[in-house]
Scaffold this motif. Sequence first.
Motif, PDB file in Angstrom:
ATOM      1  N   ILE A 501       0.844  -1.211   0.000  1.00 54.01           N
ATOM      2  CA  ILE A 501       0.000   0.000   0.000  1.00 54.01           C
ATOM      3  C   ILE A 501       0.872   1.251   0.000  1.00 54.01           C
ATOM      4  O   ILE A 501       0.577   2.241  -0.662  1.00 54.01           O
ATOM      5  CB  ILE A 501      -0.961  -0.013   1.214  1.00 54.01           C
ATOM      6  N   SER A 502       1.977   1.180   0.739  1.00 59.10           N
ATOM      7  CA  SER A 502       2.889   2.330   0.806  1.00 59.10           C
ATOM      8  C   SER A 502       3.855   2.365  -0.375  1.00 59.10           C
ATOM      9  O   SER A 502       4.684   3.263  -0.491  1.00 59.10           O
ATOM     10  CB  SER A 502       3.675   2.297   2.121  1.00 59.10           C
ATOM     11  N   GLY A 503       3.781   1.354  -1.276  1.00 58.21           N
ATOM     12  CA  GLY A 503       4.606   1.351  -2.489  1.00 58.21           C
ATOM     13  C   GLY A 503       6.058   1.013  -2.252  1.00 58.21           C
ATOM     14  O   GLY A 503       6.935   1.503  -2.969  1.00 58.21           O
ATOM     15  N   SER A 504       6.339   0.140  -1.274  1.00 61.08           N
ATOM     16  CA  SER A 504       7.728  -0.176  -0.924  1.00 61.08           C
ATOM     17  C   SER A 504       8.462  -0.938  -2.012  1.00 61.08           C
ATOM     18  O   SER A 504       9.666  -0.763  -2.192  1.00 61.08           O
ATOM     19  CB  SER A 504       7.764  -0.990   0.379  1.00 61.08           C
ATOM     20  N   LYS A 505       7.750  -1.817  -2.734  1.00 56.62           N
ATOM     21  CA  LYS A 505       8.377  -2.615  -3.793  1.00 56.62           C
ATOM     22  C   LYS A 505       7.527  -2.550  -5.051  1.00 56.62           C
ATOM     23  O   LYS A 505       6.376  -2.101  -5.038  1.00 56.62           O
ATOM     24  CB  LYS A 505       8.521  -4.077  -3.349  1.00 56.62           C
ATOM     25  N   ALA A 506       8.089  -3.079  -6.142  1.00 59.14           N
ATOM     26  CA  ALA A 506       7.376  -3.076  -7.421  1.00 59.14           C
ATOM     27  C   ALA A 506       6.380  -4.220  -7.527  1.00 59.14           C
ATOM     28  O   ALA A 506       5.333  -4.087  -8.154  1.00 59.14           O
ATOM     29  CB  ALA A 506       8.373  -3.165  -8.571  1.00 59.14           C
ATOM     30  N   MET A 507       6.697  -5.368  -6.898  1.00 58.42           N
ATOM     31  CA  MET A 507       5.854  -6.558  -7.029  1.00 58.42           C
ATOM     32  C   MET A 507       5.819  -7.332  -5.720  1.00 58.42           C
ATOM     33  O   MET A 507       6.762  -7.256  -4.912  1.00 58.42           O
ATOM     34  CB  MET A 507       6.398  -7.483  -8.119  1.00 58.42           C
ATOM     35  N   ALA A 508       4.734  -8.103  -5.550  1.00 59.10           N
ATOM     36  CA  ALA A 508       4.622  -8.974  -4.383  1.00 59.10           C
ATOM     37  C   ALA A 508       3.706 -10.143  -4.709  1.00 59.10           C
ATOM     38  O   ALA A 508       2.697  -9.983  -5.396  1.00 59.10           O
ATOM     39  CB  ALA A 508       4.084  -8.207  -3.180  1.00 59.10           C
ATOM     40  N   VAL A 509       4.075 -11.320  -4.226  1.00 57.21           N
ATOM     41  CA  VAL A 509       3.207 -12.492  -4.329  1.00 57.21           C
ATOM     42  C   VAL A 509       2.187 -12.386  -3.203  1.00 57.21           C
ATOM     43  O   VAL A 509       2.560 -12.279  -2.020  1.00 57.21           O
ATOM     44  CB  VAL A 509       4.016 -13.797  -4.192  1.00 57.21           C
ATOM     45  N   VAL A 510       0.898 -12.379  -3.551  1.00 58.27           N
ATOM     46  CA  VAL A 510      -0.157 -12.196  -2.546  1.00 58.27           C
ATOM     47  C   VAL A 510      -1.358 -13.081  -2.867  1.00 58.27           C
ATOM     48  O   VAL A 510      -1.497 -13.606  -3.975  1.00 58.27           O
ATOM     49  CB  VAL A 510      -0.643 -10.725  -2.472  1.00 58.27           C
ATOM     50  N   TYR A 511      -2.234 -13.208  -1.881  1.00 57.65           N
ATOM     51  CA  TYR A 511      -3.524 -13.864  -2.100  1.00 57.65           C
ATOM     52  C   TYR A 511      -4.487 -12.847  -2.704  1.00 57.65           C
ATOM     53  O   TYR A 511      -4.369 -11.639  -2.478  1.00 57.65           O
ATOM     54  CB  TYR A 511      -4.080 -14.410  -0.787  1.00 57.65           C
ATOM     55  N   SER A 512      -5.456 -13.346  -3.462  1.00 59.00           N
ATOM     56  CA  SER A 512      -6.359 -12.471  -4.209  1.00 59.00           C
ATOM     57  C   SER A 512      -7.117 -11.496  -3.303  1.00 59.00           C
ATOM     58  O   SER A 512      -7.306 -10.331  -3.660  1.00 59.00           O
ATOM     59  CB  SER A 512      -7.356 -13.316  -5.006  1.00 59.00           C
ATOM     60  N   GLY A 513      -7.544 -11.957  -2.138  1.00 58.17           N
ATOM     61  CA  GLY A 513      -8.264 -11.064  -1.218  1.00 58.17           C
ATOM     62  C   GLY A 513      -7.397  -9.930  -0.723  1.00 58.17           C
ATOM     63  O   GLY A 513      -7.852  -8.783  -0.607  1.00 58.17           O
ATOM     64  N   ASP A 514      -6.126 -10.240  -0.448  1.00 57.97           N
ATOM     65  CA  ASP A 514      -5.186  -9.196  -0.019  1.00 57.97           C
ATOM     66  C   ASP A 514      -4.916  -8.219  -1.163  1.00 57.97           C
ATOM     67  O   ASP A 514      -4.758  -7.017  -0.943  1.00 57.97           O
ATOM     68  CB  ASP A 514      -3.871  -9.819   0.450  1.00 57.97           C
ATOM     69  N   ALA A 515      -4.867  -8.758  -2.380  1.00 58.30           N
ATOM     70  CA  ALA A 515      -4.640  -7.912  -3.553  1.00 58.30           C
ATOM     71  C   ALA A 515      -5.773  -6.902  -3.711  1.00 58.30           C
ATOM     72  O   ALA A 515      -5.537  -5.714  -3.996  1.00 58.30           O
ATOM     73  CB  ALA A 515      -4.526  -8.765  -4.809  1.00 58.30           C
ATOM     74  N   ALA A 516      -7.018  -7.357  -3.516  1.00 63.15           N
ATOM     75  CA  ALA A 516      -8.174  -6.454  -3.631  1.00 63.15           C
ATOM     76  C   ALA A 516      -8.072  -5.323  -2.617  1.00 63.15           C
ATOM     77  O   ALA A 516      -8.352  -4.157  -2.931  1.00 63.15           O
ATOM     78  CB  ALA A 516      -9.470  -7.241  -3.428  1.00 63.15           C
ATOM     79  N   TYR A 517      -7.646  -5.658  -1.397  1.00 62.54           N
ATOM     80  CA  TYR A 517      -7.502  -4.632  -0.356  1.00 62.54           C
ATOM     81  C   TYR A 517      -6.390  -3.647  -0.711  1.00 62.54           C
ATOM     82  O   TYR A 517      -6.545  -2.426  -0.566  1.00 62.54           O
ATOM     83  CB  TYR A 517      -7.218  -5.296   0.986  1.00 62.54           C
ATOM     84  N   ILE A 518      -5.259  -4.167  -1.203  1.00 60.77           N
ATOM     85  CA  ILE A 518      -4.118  -3.316  -1.562  1.00 60.77           C
ATOM     86  C   ILE A 518      -4.509  -2.339  -2.669  1.00 60.77           C
ATOM     87  O   ILE A 518      -4.236  -1.133  -2.590  1.00 60.77           O
ATOM     88  CB  ILE A 518      -2.915  -4.177  -2.008  1.00 60.77           C
ATOM     89  N   ILE A 519      -5.165  -2.864  -3.705  1.00 55.86           N
ATOM     90  CA  ILE A 519      -5.562  -2.025  -4.846  1.00 55.86           C
ATOM     91  C   ILE A 519      -6.591  -0.984  -4.415  1.00 55.86           C
ATOM     92  O   ILE A 519      -6.588   0.154  -4.909  1.00 55.86           O
ATOM     93  CB  ILE A 519      -6.110  -2.906  -5.990  1.00 55.86           C
TER      94      ILE A 519
END
Length: 630
Positions: A501-519
């Motif tokens: 969320i804070s943009g620390s890295k370019a990419m991350a392996v995540v679960y789909s639910g976490d991805a929805a929250y991040i986006i």
Amino acid sequence: MRLKKIKIGAKLYILLCFLFFYLPIAVTMFFSFNSSKSLTNFTGFSMQWYGKLISDQNILAAVYVSISIAIFSTIISTVLGTITAIGLSKSRRLLKEWLLNINNVPIMNPDIVTAISLMILFSSAGLQRGYITMLLAHIVFCTPFVITSVYPKVRSMDSNLPNAAMDLGATPYQALTKVVVPLLKPGIFAGMLLAFTMSLDDFIVSYFVTGNGVSNISILVYNMTKRINPTINALSTLLILVVALGLIAMNLWPLIKEKKKNRPSLSGKVMRKRSSRKRDKIVFWSVTATITVIAVVCAAQFSAISNKQTLRVFNGGEYMDMNLVADFEEKYDCKVVYETYDSNESMYTKLESGSTYDILVPSDYMIERLIDEKYLKKIDWSKITRKNAILSNLKDNEYDPGCKYSVPYYWGNVGIVYNKNIVDKKDLQQGWNILRNTKYKNQIYMYDSERDSFMIALKSLGYSMNTKDRGKLKEAYNWLIEQKDAMNPVYVGDDVMDNMISGSKAMAVVYSGDAAYIINENKNMDYFVPSEGTNEWADAMVLTKYCRNTDLAYKFMDFFLDSEVSKVNTRYIGYDNSVKSTFEYFRDVEYKGNSGCAPDSSNPANEVFHYQPRKTKEYISNLWTKVKSN
């Protein structure tokens, strides 16, 4: 001049040490007033997390359990430890040395060994785990520390003093309370403070010996860390303030006492004696009143629970909105004893140790294992009135064909969340191999999970993620080693959400639910699932063979399949619900714009994890350890 520089250097060193010790505490307190959920980005001042803390009944219950057990265990262990220390001083040398060495065992033992030992002991004795077993466990590990604190004071005391007191007419009890105990006060108070601190701080022992929904602060905070929950910061800040105020009071009290002592008095000795007696009476009645109040509250709680139907639920941490559980209790006039686990493996360990529950919420591969080992009851679908609301693709699956033993709860997949401003969309065509593209070196988060990491490597190589072939697993190991050497990825847990969320890295392996929250929190992020396939996981509610109240258990399952209830629950959890209307609502309405995070079963390369044989699991675990330590 040189001496002056040394002094300045020493002061600077001390200052840096204090900054190192207290800066994390200061950061925690600062972010407890953050207006957003972020733990790294301060967006504005707000007291909302303190409001949520005060209104959260689970937190208040955990605080009550922690403090009451700390008080009880401190009092009991102090009495036992003091009596034992006095008794040891009168024992023969051989017995004394033998007992002191035994007393050191719990102190030197790792907490995990003590925890598992006590868990097995309580299970063997047939004790129902909960408040009482946690209290007994705290007494067990606190008493040795009290003995260690009091015994040196006993040894330094003149052993003839009690005899002299009795020669002058004192009874043995008076000799103990008027002569021995006052001389041992420094050691007793030190042991008491140590016992209280150890009890209040304990997590590992408490986690393994508790049950029936009883959690202390440590267990609660551990479960809350599964998701971004700034209420932790508010709770930590209040605890820090209580400790700080306690230390201030302890330092001011001797000064106030000294001032009172220096005041002129007509009969100073008489007044001091009366004051001492009055203080002893106040302490005695305060302790008695505290114990009585706690005992009455405990009795009232146990009485209220015993008069209602009870349902025992074992679920993952932060994986159900507890307000909905309270609504269920109110609707059916029952009590839900709700416990949480941190992994499917720890859940299985508790089951193996003799813990019994009505409903479990495990993952796909663990359900497969529980079915195979005959831990579960078959589902009577005639008692699930909302069965038609479940997504059709979840009703027939690999881990439980036909859903004979499970009621789908949540599901999702594993993919890559990426920063659209940094990652070139053309590179996404590389699939999982984008995680080895040196253009993004030092810009990748990987999940600290052997299952998910080996899944990525195996899928990238074109193999099944459920393979048992050691040659293919060795290839996947080499893939991960090469990736680590070339990309220097950071292995993380649930903190990946706040970092992305804070943009620390370019990419991350995540679960789909976490991805929805991040986006949802950072519009620069997007999500994709490589075409080579991924882990399409599913969690479900199951009935154990020990289920006592099956009718209430079916009502509980049916309750969480309600469209409105599932919407509220999904808003709290963030993953994709098994209820078709809820899944579509969040995909098309609430999460519109990042609906690409919704899992898609259309790719035949997607798989569900199966339970791994013990030898395969051990082999993969050893390889993963080598990857992490490389």
